[in-house]
Design an enzyme around this catalytic site. Structure first.
Site, mmCIF file in Angstrom:
data_model
loop_
_atom_site.group_PDB
_atom_site.id
_atom_site.type_symbol
_atom_site.label_atom_id
_atom_site.label_comp_id
_atom_site.label_asym_id
_atom_site.label_seq_id
_atom_site.Cartn_x
_atom_site.Cartn_y
_atom_site.Cartn_z
ATOM 1 C CE LYS A 195 0.414 -21.203 11.811
ATOM 2 N NZ LYS A 195 1.110 -20.811 10.614
ATOM 3 C CD GLU A 218 -0.659 -22.905 -8.465
ATOM 4 O OE1 GLU A 218 -1.735 -22.268 -8.480
ATOM 5 O OE2 GLU A 218 0.369 -22.482 -7.911
ATOM 6 C CD1 TRP A 251 -3.094 -22.173 14.033
ATOM 7 C CD2 TRP A 251 -3.949 -22.996 12.139
ATOM 8 N NE1 TRP A 251 -2.135 -22.950 13.446
ATOM 9 C CE2 TRP A 251 -2.621 -23.480 12.283
ATOM 10 C CE3 TRP A 251 -4.669 -23.391 11.009
ATOM 11 C CZ2 TRP A 251 -2.015 -24.325 11.347
ATOM 12 C CZ3 TRP A 251 -4.069 -24.234 10.090
ATOM 13 C CH2 TRP A 251 -2.755 -24.690 10.245
ATOM 14 C CB THR A 297 1.289 -18.563 -9.714
ATOM 15 O OG1 THR A 297 2.674 -18.680 -9.439
ATOM 16 C CG2 THR A 297 0.714 -19.902 -10.079
HETATM 17 P P1 ADP Z 1 -2.449 -15.759 -7.690
HETATM 18 O O1 ADP Z 1 -3.260 -14.758 -6.909
HETATM 19 O O2 ADP Z 1 -1.174 -16.197 -7.004
HETATM 20 O O3 ADP Z 1 -2.378 -15.524 -9.158
HETATM 21 P P2 ADP Z 1 -4.545 -17.552 -7.977
HETATM 22 O O4 ADP Z 1 -5.309 -16.563 -8.741
HETATM 23 O O5 ADP Z 1 -4.285 -18.865 -8.522
HETATM 24 O O6 ADP Z 1 -3.186 -17.055 -7.601
HETATM 25 O O7 ADP Z 1 -5.149 -17.591 -6.527
HETATM 26 C C1 ADP Z 1 -5.456 -18.751 -5.859
HETATM 27 C C2 ADP Z 1 -5.791 -18.468 -4.436
HETATM 28 O O8 ADP Z 1 -6.778 -17.452 -4.323
HETATM 29 C C3 ADP Z 1 -6.404 -19.651 -3.735
HETATM 30 O O9 ADP Z 1 -5.434 -20.582 -3.330
HETATM 31 C C4 ADP Z 1 -7.115 -18.987 -2.581
HETATM 32 O O10 ADP Z 1 -6.235 -18.693 -1.519
HETATM 33 C C5 ADP Z 1 -7.576 -17.692 -3.168
HETATM 34 N N1 ADP Z 1 -8.987 -17.812 -3.537
HETATM 35 C C6 ADP Z 1 -9.496 -18.025 -4.760
HETATM 36 N N2 ADP Z 1 -10.844 -18.045 -4.709
HETATM 37 C C7 ADP Z 1 -11.192 -17.872 -3.414
HETATM 38 C C8 ADP Z 1 -12.438 -17.820 -2.695
HETATM 39 N N3 ADP Z 1 -13.612 -17.929 -3.303
HETATM 40 N N4 ADP Z 1 -12.383 -17.639 -1.371
HETATM 41 C C9 ADP Z 1 -11.212 -17.502 -0.731
HETATM 42 N N5 ADP Z 1 -10.021 -17.541 -1.339
HETATM 43 C C10 ADP Z 1 -10.001 -17.719 -2.669
#
Ligand code: ADP
Length: 549
Positions: free
Chosen positions: A445, A337, A450, A192
């Site tokens: 917040k 994940e 929120w 990640t």
């Molecule tokens: P990273 O950016 O850490 O590599 P990921 O690609 O796994 O992680 O990103 C996951 C996160 O991206 C989600 O937990 C969420 O916050 C955000 N995310 C993914 N798709 C969407 C969506 N369609 N709308 C809003 N947030 C999203």
């Protein structure tokens, strides 16, 4: 009593074997990373699943000769292309683990994860050679670097034990029977992006990958079939291009890999040239494409659907694709994940008769779970909240393609009562549609309540003069935090702070009104192309709100 079915394990090698046997002549087209000759020839590589399978077998034999065995980690620093596809199948097919490194990470982070993963071999696309050369001295476990090119393009390099990809292929036999092993064997490692702390590794299995590939191909998910031409813009180093290299082999779709140029012009040309029907990527990429098309008054002639995810799809983007271009938007949510797909926002039968606005309201949500994913929202005590579309809380998930822990136990046990906390804050409505209202760490917040930063961003980008916007909380003596909008104007647009604030009136509760607007030339992004609120909060740490509200 057990069922009387053949207990064939779910293995990734079966995907490519199936694609070869039943869709052997379906094409895989790639924009090459090697520089084309002056007349433009050599810019495209074109072959079939059958040839991809044969070359994957040759590569697997070559890897065996280099001593690669089960569980060895084999890394890539590569764009979406045919050689990367072959590595996917050769490595996993042998029972080894493919570790797709995100080359957009800082070199120190690349070094950290390659050491953490204990990578034995690193495959490198030509454009990432300088990065690989920079980090190589710090890599403790790597025995070989394989440059992903042919002899004619093999560069001078300081990489120790550098091999040429095409030499490996040519020097080896395509006779190989893929080994059979336990379907729970690890197949692929993705870190990640680690917006806080070091990146953490998520380790997929053959079983989780196959189940995810099945679910992702379904009509109410990514909807891919043997009639599709699929162009994954989302990189193969970003959660396996959302599983498309697997789902496309599973259904026999034609694949188009865009290589390194993901700008509007390059993408539009490739879409048109190859008759692309479906594509997938993060909102930033689509913004570039839509702006380019508008500027040059271009249309799509074959594109039917785009999957948009990775961060919230701005409602204005859904309208632009659907109303102006007749392209269906498939809004999807997930995370590394989760392999990554969790929910997809497609309509139900009962929405078909609804008016357009009601349909858009559904599409703006992140969507319904795929079968295989279970989800719930909980309050700060872990108590489940109602699915009424109003209550919002921490989103927890579980299922066969969701992680139980990180590679080598980093970060301890992430699960809560067997559920994985996503770090997202969301509502779930009575029809099962989930809507993200924020990241737990980005939610603003104010006075004990929120405010959703995402809702406020969506309104800002719906203004015709705004290209991109981020909303962050700024410390406030009375309210704890108050929102401000940090926005990028369209070139030549003259919008003022007051005009943008006025645009919010009537669209939100009064106490959600941002306290200020800051216009900037550009916003910071993470290695996966998302807005980096962390960096932005850093840039605005000394910022003072105007006149207290
Ligand atoms: P990273 O950016 O850490 O590599 P990921 O690609 O796994 O992680 O990103 C996951 C996160 O991206 C989600 O937990 C969420 O916050 C955000 N995310 C993914 N798709 C969407 C969506 N369609 N709308 C809003 N947030 C999203």
């Amino acid at each position: 009593m057990q069922g009387l079915m053949i207990g064939a394990p779910l293995l990734i090698s079966d995907l490519i074997r199936h694609a070869d046997r039943h869709h052997g002549d379906a094409e895989i087209v790639s924009k090459r990373v090697e520089v084309p000759t002056k007349d433009g020839s050599g810019a495209i590589h074109r072959y079939t699943y059958r040839e991809a399978h044969a070359r994957s077998r040759r590569l697997a034999n070559a890897l065996k000769k280099l001593g690669v065995g089960a569980t060895d980690r084999i890394a890539t620093l590569a764009w979406n292309g045919y050689r990367h596809f072959e590595i996917y199948y050769a490595v996993a097919g042998l029972g080894a683990v493919i570790h797709t490194i995100n080359p957009r990470l800082f070199p120190d982070q690349v070094g950290y994860i390659a050491n953490h993963a204990e990578d034995r071999i690193v495959f490198v696309d030509l454009s990432f050679l300088p990065l690989a050369e920079k980090v190589a001295p710090a890599l403790k476990t790597v025995q070989h670097y394989v440059v992903m090119t042919d002899r004619a393009h093999m560069p001078q390099t300081s990489l120790p034990n550098a091999l040429c990809f095409e030499d490996l292929i040519e020097g080896s036999d395509d006779r190989l029977v893929w080994p059979e092993f336990d379907e729970k064997t690890a197949s692929c490692l993705c870190y990640t992006s680690g917006t806080t702390g070091n990146p953490k590794g998520v380790l997929y299995s053959h079983r989780s990958t196959i189940l995810h590939a099945y679910a992702a191909a379904l009509p109410d998910a990514l909807n891919v079939s043997a009639r599709d031409v699929v162009l994954p813009v989302v990189p193969m180093f970003h959660v396996n291009a959302w599983g498309l290299p697997y789902s496309c082999a599973l259904v026999g779709a034609k694949l188009v890999f865009p290589g390194q140029h993901l700008d509007g012009r390059s993408l539009h040309e490739l879409f048109e040239q190859e008759g692309v029907t479906m594509s997938a990527g993060v909102p930033t990429v689509w913004l570039g494409l839509l702006n380019y098309m508008k500027e040059h008054k271009l249309r799509f002639s074959s594109l039917k659907a785009v999957v948009i995810g990775g961060s919230a799809c701005p409602p204005a983007m859904i309208r632009s694709f659907q109303d102006e271009h007749g392209v269906q938007v498939i809004h999807a949510w997930g995370m590394t994940e989760m392999s990554p797909l969790g929910t997809v926002s497609t309509l139900k039968g009962k929405h078909l008769g609804a008016d357009k606005e009601a349909q858009y309201a559904v599409q703006n949500k992140q969507g319904r779970v795929l079968f295989g994913v279970d989800m719930k929202i909980v309050d700060s005590d872990g108590k489940e909240l109602p699915n009424d579309g109003k209550a919002f809380g921490d989103l927890h998930v579980k299922g066969p393609w969701i992680t139980t822990s990180y590679f080598k136990g980093e970060g301890g046990d992430p699960l809560r009562d067997g559920w994985f906390p996503t770090g997202d804050v969301a509502t779930i409505d009575p029809d099962g549609y989930m809507q993200i209202t924020d990241r737990s760490k980005d939610v603003i917040k104010s006075g004990g309540e929120w405010i959703s930063s995402i809702d406020l961003e969506n309104i800002a980008v719906a203004h015709p003069d705004i290209v991109e916007a981020a909303v962050i909380g700024i410390r406030h003596p009375k309210w704890d935090e108050r929102p401000i909008v940090v926005a990028v104007k369209k070139p030549g647009a003259g919008i003022t702070r007051e005009e943008l604030l006025k645009f919010y009136e009537g669209k939100i509760a009064k106490w959600w009104m941002p306290d200020d607007v800051a216009f900037v030339e550009q916003l910071p992004h993470t290695a996966t192309g998302k807005l980096s609120k962390l960096a932005l909060r850093g840039e605005f740490k000394d910022y003072r709100l105007p006149e207290s509200t």
